[in-house]
Design an enzyme around this catalytic site. Structure first.
Site, short mmCIF file in Angstrom:
data_model
loop_
_atom_site.label_atom_id
_atom_site.label_comp_id
_atom_site.label_asym_id
_atom_site.label_seq_id
_atom_site.Cartn_x
_atom_site.Cartn_y
_atom_site.Cartn_z
N SER A 1 1.23 -1.10 -0.09
CA SER A 1 0.19 -0.11 -0.33
C SER A 1 1.16 1.40 -0.43
CB SER A 1 -0.95 0.10 1.13
OG SER A 1 0.02 0.25 2.37
N LYS A 2 0.26 2.49 -0.62
CA LYS A 2 0.73 3.23 -0.07
C LYS A 2 1.20 3.69 1.00
CE LYS A 2 -0.69 8.88 -1.12
NZ LYS A 2 0.84 8.96 -0.34
N ARG A 3 1.06 3.45 2.25
CA ARG A 3 1.54 3.81 3.44
C ARG A 3 2.93 3.17 3.59
NH1 ARG A 3 -2.06 4.65 8.91
NH2 ARG A 3 -0.61 3.73 10.25
N ASP B 1 5.29 5.03 1.79
CA ASP B 1 6.06 6.39 2.10
C ASP B 1 6.65 6.37 4.04
OD1 ASP B 1 4.17 7.67 0.16
OD2 ASP B 1 2.22 8.10 1.98
N GLU C 1 -1.46 16.87 -1.00
CA GLU C 1 -0.62 15.57 -0.61
C GLU C 1 0.23 15.59 -2.33
OE1 GLU C 1 0.90 11.54 1.55
OE2 GLU C 1 -1.06 11.89 0.76
#
Length: 510
Positions: free
Chosen positions: A264-266, A269, A287
RNA sequence: GGCCCGUUCGUCUAGGGGUUAGGACAUCAGAUUUUCAUUCUGGUAACAGGGGUUCGAUUCCCCUACGGGCUACCA
């Protein structure tokens, strides 16, 4: 293999995920290999989640990755339009066909009623809580209600959805190209919504209708679609298209680096690596996510890396150009298990492909960084710097990071080197060296070395003890590219000047 | 919970009834190098567990465990 017709069918709900790029890539490779057609269809049936700019982003991303579209949004083709929102009328017709054949029905249940149904089933300990053969007769739909009542509701424009009447018995056998035979019990599949109350189809209907109409031969998509595959197969059958049904291939998922869940993007990041191909600015939050491109990943590196995440050629070859991938790719060498995402391997590929670029391209990376810092630099100097830095870089920006000192004289000197090696002998040698260099108009790396050896010999010093202090005096650092070549690039005047500054600044330790 | 899918070095994976279980990334060591990096050489490191089947199973079958996906009028 016969020419395939494959499609990549993302929905414009945000930036394209790197996993989506892999899905697109696999589709593309098969299309190219078989002389088939790669289609891009935009599945924008969810008006709520529509994100402006997402479609263009998808197009840009695919272009950057070198995944060319033969037919579809942005290109056109015989089955246009390729945006599902523009095909809206189509789907209703097929839903109507299903209703008339008794394979679908109107459902008027409100959200609250659906929630209540699930609660009820949960509390009675039912195995699952689905709207299906077990429950449909106790809900508000055209199967359970009297015809007059249904007509009245329709006439009064009561919001409704159209649901598929899933057969209560039997099973669906699916021959997945990657997983082999997968069997589902019809009773386990629920009466999925086909048409939403806003008049839009759901993915399930739209996808089947369009794949059929667009003559798709292979549906290659992520494993998250496997559970709804029996529904799709049933739809093909009830619509009378079972003979034209495409073959299915459900790809293993890209997992988080720790293996727990979809990438996931999380995660990206958190761990500091990109998840989107290009920079993406979320229109809602504002963002900005840095893309692979902006991080300095080369498309060929990303493609090579992605291709090997879940697929392998069965040989020991690791490096593949896109053209080679087209040659050797095959669906039956795709793995079943999900693949964890390992950014280190992506970096290794990037380093490899970056170093394979010609000098002028590498110099171009340096030049663009210089431009950003408003520094002018002749082409041949940039090329010389690129050459000496070539073996040391992973990303284009490294040329600037590691080559700054060519443009900025040191403002500080590595304290370790100074403290350990900057003796008065060293200072004397460097000063003598400076005097040798200063009058010169040009300085080759061989001359630089020869002069250094001469000076060392004259002052009875070992070249080895001089080199590191010399580097520090010139660059400020303790390590870097070939020193003599560095001196050559800098030129005699700059070298002499930097030596003078260092000699003036640094106090000898003994 | 239900349904479905999966499980070989830390990671990506090859292999397949009898192999020294192979490669790549990462990691460690040595060599080269004026430094670092590169390069080269070498090393550490894996068949989830239990039952079968078999002369023999990591490979085939079953079970368990673990992991993942789905379970919306989202795709």
């Amino acid at each position: 293999m016969k020419p395939v017709r494959v499609r990549f069918a993302p929905s414009p709900t945000g930036a394209l995920h790197i996993g989506g790029v892999r899905t697109a890539l696999y589709n593309y490779l098969l299309a190219r290999q078989t002389g088939g057609t790669m289609i891009l269809r935009i599945e924008d049936t969810d008006q709520e989640r529509f994100v402006p700019g997402a479609e263009q982003y998808i197009l840009d991303s695919l272009r950057w990755a070198g995944i060319e579209i033969d037919e579809g949004v942005g290109v056109g083709g015989p089955h246009a339009p390729y945006r599902q929102s523009e095909r809206k009328e189509l789907y209703g017709r097929y839903a109507q066909q299903l209703i008339e054949a008794g394979h679908a029905y109107y459902a008027f249940d409100t959200e609250a009623e659906l929630d209540a149904m699930r609660e009820r089933l949960k509390s009675t300990g039912a195995a699952n809580q689905q709207y299906g053969s077990q429950t449909r007769m106790s809900m508000r739909n055209s199967l359970a209600l009297a015809p007059e009542e249904v007509n009245r509701l329709l006439r009064e424009n009561t919001p409704y959805v159209i649901r598929l009447k899933m057969p209560a018995e039997g099973e669906v056998k699916l021959n997945d190209l990657i997983r082999g035979e997968v069997v589902f019990q019809n009773a386990q599949v629920d009466d999925k919504v086909l048409m939403k109350s806003d008049g839009m189809p759901t993915y399930h209907l739209a996808n089947v209708v369009d794949d059929y109409l667009m003559k798709i031969s292979h549906v290659i998509r992520g494993e998250e679609w496997l559970p709804s595959a029996p529904l799709h197969v049933t739809l093909y059958r009830l619509l009378g298209w079972q003979n034209e049904m495409p073959q299915f291939a459900h790809l293993p998922l890209l997992l988080k680096p720790d293996g727990h869940g979809k990438l996931s993007k999380r995660d990206a990041d958190q761990l500091g690596f990109p998840i989107f191909p290009l920079n993406w600015k979320d229109p809602k939050s504002g963002e900005i996510s840095r893309g692979y491109r902006e991080w300095g990943y080369l498309p060929e590196a990303v493609i090579n890396f992605l291709a090997l995440l879940g697929w392998n050629p069965g040989t020991e070859q690791e490096l593949f150009s896109k053209e080679e991938l087209v040659q050797v790719f095959s669906l039956n060498r795709i793995n079943k298990a999900g693949a964890r995402f390992d950014i280190q391997k992506a970096q290794w590929f990037n380093q490899h492909y970056l170093r394979a670029q010609p000098d002028d391209v590498l110099a171009g990376y340096l030049l663009s960084s210089l431009k950003a810092h408003q520094i002018n630099c002749p082409q041949d100097k940039a090329v010389a710097i690129a050459k000496v830095l070539r073996e040391r870089v992973t990303f284009p920006a490294d040329f600037w990071e590691q080559g700054k000192f060519f443009f900025y004289p040191p403002t500080e000197y590595d304290p370790q080197v100074v403290a350990k090696k900057w003796t008065s002998t060293v200072a004397a040698v460097l000063d003598a060296y400076r005097q040798e260099i200063e009058p010169l108009t040009t300085l080759t790396h061989t001359d630089a070395k020869q002069k250094l050896d001469e000076v060392c010999a004259r002052l009875q010093a070992k070249t080895g003890q001089i080199l590191q202090p010399l580097r520090t005096a010139i660059t400020g650092g303790a390590s870097g590219p070939d020193l003599m070549v560095t001196l050559e690039i800098l030129g005699p005047k700059e070298v002499a000047h930097r030596l003078a500054t260092a000699l003036h600044t640094i106090k000898p330790i003994a």
